[in-house]
Write a protein that holds these residues in place. Structure first.
Motif, PDB file in Angstrom:
ATOM      1  N   LEU A  78       0.516  -1.379   0.324  1.00 46.88           N
ATOM      2  CA  LEU A  78       0.167   0.293   0.144  1.00 46.88           C
ATOM      3  C   LEU A  78       0.884   1.414   0.109  1.00 46.88           C
ATOM      4  O   LEU A  78       0.745   2.153   0.123  1.00 46.88           O
ATOM      5  N   ASP A  79       2.168   0.937   0.272  1.00 48.31           N
ATOM      6  CA  ASP A  79       2.925   1.973  -0.139  1.00 48.31           C
ATOM      7  C   ASP A  79       2.712   2.981  -1.095  1.00 48.31           C
ATOM      8  O   ASP A  79       2.548   2.664  -2.187  1.00 48.31           O
ATOM      9  N   GLN A  80       3.187   4.611  -0.859  1.00 49.68           N
ATOM     10  CA  GLN A  80       2.096   4.975  -1.933  1.00 49.68           C
ATOM     11  C   GLN A  80       2.611   4.668  -3.453  1.00 49.68           C
ATOM     12  O   GLN A  80       4.218   4.525  -3.872  1.00 49.68           O
ATOM     13  N   VAL A  81       2.145   4.822  -4.088  1.00 50.73           N
ATOM     14  CA  VAL A  81       2.493   4.640  -5.982  1.00 50.73           C
ATOM     15  C   VAL A  81       2.576   5.585  -6.601  1.00 50.73           C
ATOM     16  O   VAL A  81       1.923   7.176  -6.705  1.00 50.73           O
ATOM     17  N   SER A  82       4.196   5.951  -6.624  1.00 55.64           N
ATOM     18  CA  SER A  82       3.989   7.890  -7.331  1.00 55.64           C
ATOM     19  C   SER A  82       4.718   7.500  -9.093  1.00 55.64           C
ATOM     20  O   SER A  82       5.873   7.915  -9.061  1.00 55.64           O
ATOM     21  N   ASP A  83       5.418   5.961  -9.399  1.00 53.65           N
ATOM     22  CA  ASP A  83       5.580   5.672 -10.525  1.00 53.65           C
ATOM     23  C   ASP A  83       4.472   6.301 -11.545  1.00 53.65           C
ATOM     24  O   ASP A  83       3.401   6.291 -11.224  1.00 53.65           O
ATOM     25  N   VAL A  84       5.191   7.389 -12.551  1.00 50.21           N
ATOM     26  CA  VAL A  84       4.433   8.211 -13.195  1.00 50.21           C
ATOM     27  C   VAL A  84       3.841   7.302 -13.821  1.00 50.21           C
ATOM     28  O   VAL A  84       2.819   7.622 -14.199  1.00 50.21           O
ATOM     29  N   GLU A  85       4.209   6.461 -14.952  1.00 47.94           N
ATOM     30  CA  GLU A  85       4.095   5.389 -16.053  1.00 47.94           C
ATOM     31  C   GLU A  85       2.898   4.735 -14.808  1.00 47.94           C
ATOM     32  O   GLU A  85       1.726   4.758 -16.439  1.00 47.94           O
ATOM     33  N   GLU A  86       2.655   4.012 -14.660  1.00 53.14           N
ATOM     34  CA  GLU A  86       1.501   2.936 -13.944  1.00 53.14           C
ATOM     35  C   GLU A  86       0.556   4.741 -13.861  1.00 53.14           C
ATOM     36  O   GLU A  86      -0.683   3.732 -13.691  1.00 53.14           O
ATOM     37  N   ILE A  87       0.795   5.410 -12.934  1.00 54.81           N
ATOM     38  CA  ILE A  87      -0.803   7.137 -12.599  1.00 54.81           C
ATOM     39  C   ILE A  87      -0.982   6.816 -14.417  1.00 54.81           C
ATOM     40  O   ILE A  87      -2.312   6.661 -14.422  1.00 54.81           O
ATOM     41  N   ALA A  88       0.344   7.354 -15.290  1.00 51.99           N
ATOM     42  CA  ALA A  88      -0.472   7.418 -16.996  1.00 51.99           C
ATOM     43  C   ALA A  88      -1.804   6.889 -17.220  1.00 51.99           C
ATOM     44  O   ALA A  88      -2.282   6.748 -17.708  1.00 51.99           O
ATOM     45  N   ARG A  89      -0.736   5.232 -16.922  1.00 55.13           N
ATOM     46  CA  ARG A  89      -1.066   3.998 -17.561  1.00 55.13           C
ATOM     47  C   ARG A  89      -2.934   4.108 -16.875  1.00 55.13           C
ATOM     48  O   ARG A  89      -4.475   4.255 -17.896  1.00 55.13           O
ATOM     49  N   LEU A  90      -2.999   4.305 -15.832  1.00 53.96           N
ATOM     50  CA  LEU A  90      -4.708   4.590 -15.106  1.00 53.96           C
ATOM     51  C   LEU A  90      -5.242   5.316 -15.355  1.00 53.96           C
ATOM     52  O   LEU A  90      -6.453   4.863 -16.183  1.00 53.96           O
ATOM     53  N   VAL A  91      -4.431   7.028 -15.629  1.00 51.44           N
ATOM     54  CA  VAL A  91      -5.778   7.898 -16.344  1.00 51.44           C
ATOM     55  C   VAL A  91      -5.860   7.544 -17.689  1.00 51.44           C
ATOM     56  O   VAL A  91      -7.722   7.695 -18.057  1.00 51.44           O
ATOM     57  N   SER A  92      -5.582   6.649 -18.076  1.00 52.91           N
ATOM     58  CA  SER A  92      -5.202   6.719 -19.982  1.00 52.91           C
ATOM     59  C   SER A  92      -7.232   5.755 -19.473  1.00 52.91           C
ATOM     60  O   SER A  92      -7.869   6.141 -20.312  1.00 52.91           O
ATOM     61  N   GLU A  93      -6.528   4.294 -19.121  1.00 54.06           N
ATOM     62  CA  GLU A  93      -7.708   3.555 -19.094  1.00 54.06           C
ATOM     63  C   GLU A  93      -9.261   3.512 -18.202  1.00 54.06           C
ATOM     64  O   GLU A  93      -9.566   3.636 -19.016  1.00 54.06           O
ATOM     65  N   VAL A  94      -9.099   4.935 -17.574  1.00 54.35           N
ATOM     66  CA  VAL A  94     -10.165   5.603 -16.889  1.00 54.35           C
ATOM     67  C   VAL A  94     -10.780   6.371 -17.925  1.00 54.35           C
ATOM     68  O   VAL A  94     -12.439   6.255 -18.436  1.00 54.35           O
ATOM     69  N   LEU A  95      -9.603   7.390 -18.657  1.00 54.29           N
ATOM     70  CA  LEU A  95     -10.258   8.072 -19.784  1.00 54.29           C
ATOM     71  C   LEU A  95     -11.105   7.220 -21.170  1.00 54.29           C
ATOM     72  O   LEU A  95     -12.161   7.485 -21.739  1.00 54.29           O
ATOM     73  N   ASN A  96     -10.578   5.956 -21.691  1.00 54.60           N
ATOM     74  CA  ASN A  96     -11.395   5.651 -22.283  1.00 54.60           C
ATOM     75  C   ASN A  96     -12.386   5.093 -21.420  1.00 54.60           C
ATOM     76  O   ASN A  96     -13.085   4.893 -22.917  1.00 54.60           O
ATOM     77  N   ALA A  97     -12.356   4.479 -20.689  1.00 57.92           N
ATOM     78  CA  ALA A  97     -13.952   3.711 -20.708  1.00 57.92           C
ATOM     79  C   ALA A  97     -14.625   5.005 -20.511  1.00 57.92           C
ATOM     80  O   ALA A  97     -16.392   4.627 -20.907  1.00 57.92           O
ATOM     81  N   ASN A  98     -14.947   6.149 -20.865  1.00 58.45           N
ATOM     82  CA  ASN A  98     -15.793   7.473 -20.441  1.00 58.45           C
ATOM     83  C   ASN A  98     -16.001   8.401 -21.403  1.00 58.45           C
ATOM     84  O   ASN A  98     -15.178   8.923 -21.049  1.00 58.45           O
ATOM     85  N   PRO A  99     -15.655   7.441 -22.428  1.00 54.97           N
ATOM     86  CA  PRO A  99     -16.004   8.856 -23.407  1.00 54.97           C
ATOM     87  C   PRO A  99     -16.854  10.026 -23.342  1.00 54.97           C
ATOM     88  O   PRO A  99     -16.657  10.811 -23.962  1.00 54.97           O
ATOM     89  N   GLU A 100     -18.028   9.831 -23.379  1.00 53.19           N
ATOM     90  CA  GLU A 100     -18.749  11.100 -22.831  1.00 53.19           C
ATOM     91  C   GLU A 100     -18.614  11.502 -21.700  1.00 53.19           C
ATOM     92  O   GLU A 100     -19.173  12.501 -22.446  1.00 53.19           O
ATOM     93  N   GLN A 101     -18.284  11.181 -21.143  1.00 49.01           N
ATOM     94  CA  GLN A 101     -17.523  12.186 -19.690  1.00 49.01           C
ATOM     95  C   GLN A 101     -16.942  12.822 -20.108  1.00 49.01           C
ATOM     96  O   GLN A 101     -15.934  14.230 -20.156  1.00 49.01           O
ATOM     97  N   VAL A 102     -15.853  12.261 -20.657  1.00 52.62           N
ATOM     98  CA  VAL A 102     -14.483  13.228 -21.473  1.00 52.62           C
ATOM     99  C   VAL A 102     -14.682  14.410 -22.066  1.00 52.62           C
ATOM    100  O   VAL A 102     -14.529  15.502 -22.290  1.00 52.62           O
ATOM    101  N   SER A 103     -15.368  14.016 -23.489  1.00 56.50           N
ATOM    102  CA  SER A 103     -16.812  14.884 -24.613  1.00 56.50           C
ATOM    103  C   SER A 103     -16.921  16.236 -23.590  1.00 56.50           C
ATOM    104  O   SER A 103     -16.482  17.344 -23.597  1.00 56.50           O
ATOM    105  N   ALA A 104     -17.430  16.393 -22.296  1.00 56.94           N
ATOM    106  CA  ALA A 104     -18.431  17.096 -21.927  1.00 56.94           C
ATOM    107  C   ALA A 104     -17.924  17.698 -21.020  1.00 56.94           C
ATOM    108  O   ALA A 104     -17.919  19.071 -21.091  1.00 56.94           O
ATOM    109  N   TYR A 105     -16.395  17.267 -20.147  1.00 63.08           N
ATOM    110  CA  TYR A 105     -15.354  17.785 -19.954  1.00 63.08           C
ATOM    111  C   TYR A 105     -14.849  18.530 -20.784  1.00 63.08           C
ATOM    112  O   TYR A 105     -14.585  19.416 -20.524  1.00 63.08           O
ATOM    113  N   LEU A 106     -14.596  18.539 -21.864  1.00 60.03           N
ATOM    114  CA  LEU A 106     -13.516  19.241 -22.623  1.00 60.03           C
ATOM    115  C   LEU A 106     -14.934  20.223 -23.341  1.00 60.03           C
ATOM    116  O   LEU A 106     -14.301  21.354 -23.476  1.00 60.03           O
ATOM    117  N   ALA A 107     -16.191  20.463 -23.009  1.00 57.71           N
ATOM    118  CA  ALA A 107     -17.303  21.029 -24.030  1.00 57.71           C
ATOM    119  C   ALA A 107     -17.641  22.169 -22.915  1.00 57.71           C
ATOM    120  O   ALA A 107     -17.998  22.795 -22.375  1.00 57.71           O
TER     121      ALA A 107
END
Ligand code: ADP
Ligand code: MG
Ligand code: ZN
Length: 486
Positions: A413-442
């Motif tokens: 549980l030690d904090q995850v500070s690995d940038v690549e690991e976090i970037a991967r999670l970010v893109s996973e989440v964004l890919n899974a939620n295209p509608e929310q992404v468009s809404a945010y960008l709008a």
């Protein structure tokens, strides 16, 4: 309206959590759970020819309460018969102390916005509870399990002058009863019941106004609502130049009004006389003193000690000491010397309390120990894991009772500070939620926080928040650029 003073005297009935009943060997059972009439005998169902025998433990419990309330204890007190007919009272009388109660002249200190205030206690006496009637499908059923359960009545002087004070008095009393381990304090099961005597008088008037008495108040909420309604009603009448009639009232929960049950003229004459089947109750000073020595530190004293010893804010010290088990837990955690008391106080009154609320359980029912909490807080304080992870670990300890350091090792549980690991999670989440992404960008800005939460959840709360924030912002920027290029 402000030209009137509210005057309240509270009568409190507390059921004792002794093993057996007041005058027989039947067990005291949870009357909301036990099968009806499964804990009864000839004595508590009032069969002719039976004789009561006084429960010494109940007397000891009563003395504990009386001492905690600074009462004078009578070496000799007397049980009397209070005669009336009701189906839940099989003997046709209730055994209760009347003219010679066990204890008198005490006080309970409450906190008010203007400082501490002593509410005088008029008397503390022993009696027995009645059975319970259940009205169902056109029938009335009687359960005698509660009949003969030891009951303590605590009567205040009319020293209470506001709804806030009556609440403070009632909660303070409940807290003391629980500290003394004599009453469960479980309001939902009727372990504490109130009767409130209420009057109002012109400010400065030397005499008390005519009072009404509200019966059968079974929760703090009902008691407080009933009293405030009654104060308003009486004040209104006095303002209109009308008189208050002395009467007994009931509280109609559904309508939120007090309703008349009987007037002064219809008042009962209970024909009290000394109970011929019980000798006077004699308690000697040696016994009283040994009970006094066994009393625990009481809530108010304990609160003051925490304020002085650990520099805690009074409010927080009050919360920590309102229940003995919480205060014991805090003291034990402090004693480990692992973490600063103020931090422990925050963790207990914050996240630990929310877990207890969420699960609707007592501290005892959770698996966490004071040592485990202190360890966890020290790990967070040393910066080995972040606050979010700390909360996750707290929940884990809470439910499993496992050692915090082992949990941290096992789930890494030690904090995850690995940038690549976090970037991967970010893109996973964004890919899974295209509608929310468009809404945010709008332009729907608040969605950023939502995405942040989603990624944090995907990282099981372990992502370094700073890096997450940066990666999320960067990912959105990229999206924006690529959509502009299209
Ligand atoms: P009982 O209920 O048997 O009539 P008491 O007369 O001793 O008993 O009073 C019971 C309670 O009523 C006590 O708590 C007392 O403080 C309170 N009390 C008495 N007079 C007043 C009043 N005028 N206004 C408010 N409370 C009162
Ligand atoms: Mg009364
Ligand atoms: Zn019995």
């Amino acid at each position: 309206m402000s030209d009137f003073q509210t005057v309240i005297g509270l009568e409190v009935h507390a059921e004792f959590s002794t093993q057996s009943k007041m005058f027989c060997g039947c067990p005291v059972v949870d009357s909301t759970e036990a099968a009806p009439n499964s804990a009864v005998c000839e004595i508590c169902t009032g069969m002719p020819g039976t004789l009561p025998v006084l429960n010494a433990r109940a007397v000891e419990f009563a003395i504990r309460v009386a001492l905690a309330l600074d009462c004078e204890i009578a070496n000799t007190s007397v049980f009397a018969r209070k005669n009336y007919f009701y189906p839940d009272l099989p003997k046709g009388f209730q055994i209760s102390q009347y003219s010679l109660p066990l204890a008198e002249h005490g006080h309970l200190t409450i906190e008010t916005p203007d400082g501490e205030k002593d509410i005088r206690i008029r008397r503390v006496h022993l009696e027995e509870d009645t059975g319970r009637l259940l009205h169902r499908d056109g029938f009335s059923l009687i359960d005698f399990n509660r009949s003969g359960v030891p009951l303590l009545e605590i009567v205040s002087e009319p020293d209470i002058h506001s709804v806030e004070e009556v609440r403070a008095y009632a909660t303070g009393l409940r807290s003391i009863l629980r500290y003394l381990d004599v009453c469960s304090g479980d309001m939902e099961k009727g372990a504490i019941r109130f009767e409130a005597n209420v009057s109002v008088r012109p400010l400065g008037s030397p005499q008390l106004g005519t009072r009404t008495e509200i019966k059968n108040l079974n929760s703090f909420r009902s008691m407080v609502r009933a009293v405030s309604h009654e104060v308003k009603r009486q004040t209104q009448l006095l303002c209109e130049g009308k008189e208050i009639s002395q009467e007994t009232l009931g509280w109609d929960v559904a309508r939120g009004v007090t309703v008349s049950q009987r007037s002064k003229e219809e008042a009962h004459d209970y024909r009290y006389f000394p109970e011929p089947d019980l000798p006077p109750l004699y308690v000697d000073d040696t016994w009283i003193e040994s009970i006094r020595e066994s009393l625990p530190e009481l809530p108010l004293a304990r609160q003051k000690r925490l304020i002085v010893e650990h520099d805690l804010p009074p409010y927080q010290a009050g919360i920590l000491t309102s229940e003995k088990e919480i205060a014991d837990f805090f003291d034990a955690a402090v004693e480990t010397g692992l973490a600063p008391p103020i931090k422990l106080a925050h963790w207990i009154t914050g996240d630990l309390f929310s877990l207890l609320n969420q699960e609707n359980i007592d501290l005892q029912q959770s698996k966490i120990t004071p040592v485990a909490l202190a360890e966890l807080v020290s790990i967070v304080e040393r910066g080995e894991i972040n606050l979010t992870s700390g909360k996750t670990v707290l929940a884990e300890v809470f439910f499993t009772g496992r050692d915090p350091s082992k949990i941290i090792a096992k789930f890494s549980l030690d904090q995850v500070s690995d940038v690549e690991e976090i970037a991967r999670l970010v893109s996973e989440v964004l890919n899974a939620n295209p509608e929310q992404v468009s809404a945010y960008l709008a332009g729907k800005q608040p969605l950023f926080q939502w995405f942040f939460g989603q990624v944090m959840a995907a990282a099981k709360g372990r992502a370094n928040p700073q890096i997450l924030q940066e990666q999320l912002a960067a990912a959105f920027q990229q999206y924006q650029q690529s959509s502009a290029e299209e």
